[in-house]
Design an enzyme around this catalytic site. Structure first.
Site, PDB file in Angstrom:
ATOM      1  N   HIS A  60     -65.565  23.487  21.469  1.00 24.76           N
ATOM      2  CA  HIS A  60     -65.368  22.327  20.599  1.00 24.76           C
ATOM      3  C   HIS A  60     -66.712  21.850  20.045  1.00 24.76           C
ATOM      4  O   HIS A  60     -66.874  21.668  18.823  1.00 24.76           O
ATOM      5  CB  HIS A  60     -64.676  21.221  21.405  1.00 24.76           C
ATOM      6  N   GLU A  61     -67.679  21.648  20.925  1.00 23.05           N
ATOM      7  CA  GLU A  61     -68.987  21.162  20.490  1.00 23.05           C
ATOM      8  C   GLU A  61     -69.742  22.225  19.690  1.00 23.05           C
ATOM      9  O   GLU A  61     -70.461  21.907  18.738  1.00 23.05           O
ATOM     10  CB  GLU A  61     -69.812  20.720  21.704  1.00 23.05           C
ATOM     11  N   HIS A  64     -68.649  22.104  16.073  1.00 21.69           N
ATOM     12  CA  HIS A  64     -69.340  21.044  15.328  1.00 21.69           C
ATOM     13  C   HIS A  64     -70.727  21.525  14.895  1.00 21.69           C
ATOM     14  O   HIS A  64     -71.117  21.371  13.730  1.00 21.69           O
ATOM     15  CB  HIS A  64     -69.502  19.802  16.201  1.00 21.69           C
TER      16      HIS A  64
END
Length: 270
Positions: A60-61, A64
């Site tokens: 997820h990170e 980004h």
């Protein structure tokens, strides 16, 4: 710095961290144990779900950061965000510790904190929105990848089984994946809420007026806490999980699978 040194530095910035490899090793080992029914069933499901949840948080990170890199923030590599190392992220407490604690307390896939993106380097509102959307999209893809085989019954004949409640014989692997899928669906839904501090707000923020953004900014640090407090209310919690189960039902995942998975996950209550 020579071209060779710059190239070596860039390669090191993108090298997958040993920490992430350890998480993958735990995920693979616990997955094999649950598949085969080796060891204590509850503890195996616990390790599989926690490791899978941690891997998804890292991805997820990373999403980004990688999207920000392509958007114009060339500093994300030097900060270690492209190595999938959870220890490199801006706030390890909110990015990883609290989400895991929330899973342990209530089985809620509460989204965590963030990588620090230098937004002034990125031009264009659409790019800013895509950077915020990239993380929840990972949870969506992760959830679909888990729900399809479980919902289609492809895993119902796996060797590992156990008895739950003294009367239900369940296959360990699909119920573990069903509970992990529930965490992914809940994380995606929560993260897409237009609440300051969450990615949903980050998606719409570039399109708001400067006056609105300035007015909302002081509340951003408390958005995640506010969501958790609201979800702790029984009526809101029940309504929210009704939506989660409805989405999982679209993929054919039986609600009992998630119940059994969560029951085994909490092996300390057995």
């Amino acid at each position: 710095m020579s071209f060779a040194d710059a190239r070596r530095s860039g390669s090191e910035e993108r090298r997958i961290s040993p920490v992430f490899w350890v998480l993958l090793a735990i995920l693979g080992t616990s997955g094999w144990a649950v598949w085969e029914g080796y060891g204590a069933p509850g503890f195996g499901v616990f390790l599989l779900v926690v490791a899978g949840w941690m891997v998804s948080l890292c991805l997820h990170e990373f999403a980004h950061a990688r999207t920000a890199l392509h958007g114009g923030d060339i500093t994300v590599g030097a900060k270690g965000y492209l190595t999938l190392n959870p220890l490199k992220y801006a706030n390890g407490l909110t990015s990883f510790v609290l989400p895991v604690v929330f899973v342990l307390l209530g089985g809620i896939g509460l989204p965590g904190g963030a990588v620090f993106i230098e937004r002034h380097r990125i031009q264009g509102r659409l790019k800013h929105s895509l950077i915020s959307a990239a993380g929840p999209l990972v949870n969506v893809v992760f959830a679909i990848a888990l729900m399809v085989p479980v919902g289609q019954g492809w895993l119902d004949d796996t060797p590992g089984t156990t008895t739950v409640g003294g009367m239900y014989q369940v296959h360990l692997f699909p119920v573990a994946l069903a509970f992990l899928a529930l965490l992914q669906v809940s994380a995606a839904l929560l993260n897409l809420l237009p609440v300051p501090g969450l990615d949903g707000y980050g998606i719409i923020e570039p399109w708001l007026s400067p006056q609105t953004r300035r007015a909302v900014q002081p509340f951003a640090p408390y958005g995640l806490l506010a969501v958790f407090v609201v979800l702790w209310q029984s009526q809101v919690n029940g309504w929210f999980f009704d939506q989660v189960y409805r989405i999982m039902g679209w993929f054919g995942v039986n609600e009992y699978y998630t119940y059994f998975g969560q029951h085994l996950f909490r092996f300390w209550n057995q």
